[in-house]
Design a protein around this motif. Structure first.
Motif, short mmCIF file in Angstrom:
data_model
loop_
_atom_site.label_atom_id
_atom_site.label_comp_id
_atom_site.label_asym_id
_atom_site.label_seq_id
_atom_site.Cartn_x
_atom_site.Cartn_y
_atom_site.Cartn_z
N UNK A 153 0.87 -1.19 0.00
CA UNK A 153 0.00 0.00 0.00
C UNK A 153 0.89 1.22 0.00
N UNK A 154 0.69 2.09 -0.99
CA UNK A 154 1.52 3.29 -1.13
C UNK A 154 0.82 4.48 -0.48
N UNK A 181 -2.32 8.91 -4.06
CA UNK A 181 -2.19 9.59 -5.35
C UNK A 181 -0.93 10.43 -5.33
N UNK A 182 -0.28 10.57 -6.46
CA UNK A 182 0.97 11.31 -6.54
C UNK A 182 2.14 10.41 -6.21
N UNK A 183 3.27 11.03 -5.99
CA UNK A 183 4.49 10.28 -5.70
C UNK A 183 4.47 9.74 -4.28
#
Length: 89
Positions: A19-20, A24-26
């Motif tokens: 899970x990042x 959203x985005x970098x």
């Protein structure tokens, strides 16, 4: 009080989700979830499958690790498998 030292232990873990953050985005962080590998279906009767040997003594478990080191972000993939060594400090 007597203190017992744990012997070295090796586990086998597999990345089952990533899970990042932010979503959203970098990404600036990733949470990696690891599970102890097990096989769907039967293992060979002779015990020759390595996952079978690990599952025999550590049949279930999960580990969650959040990383923020920019050099490690994006370096792990679902399905990657690792040995995890526990050694007394």
């Amino acid at each position: 009080m007597e203190t017992k030292r744990m012997t070295t232990m090796r586990a086998k873990v597999r990345v089952t989700s990533i899970k990042k953050y932010p979503e959203e985005g970098e990404a600036t962080q990733e949470t990696l979830t690891f599970n102890f590998p097990a096989k769907d279906g039967a293992y060979p009767a002779d015990g020759s499958d390595e996952d079978q040997q690990f599952a025999k003594f550590s049949p279930a478990g999960a580990l969650s690790l959040t990383i923020a080191n920019p050099a490690l972000l994006g370096k792990f993939s679902v399905g990657d498998t690792f040995y995890l060594d526990f050694k007394p400090v």
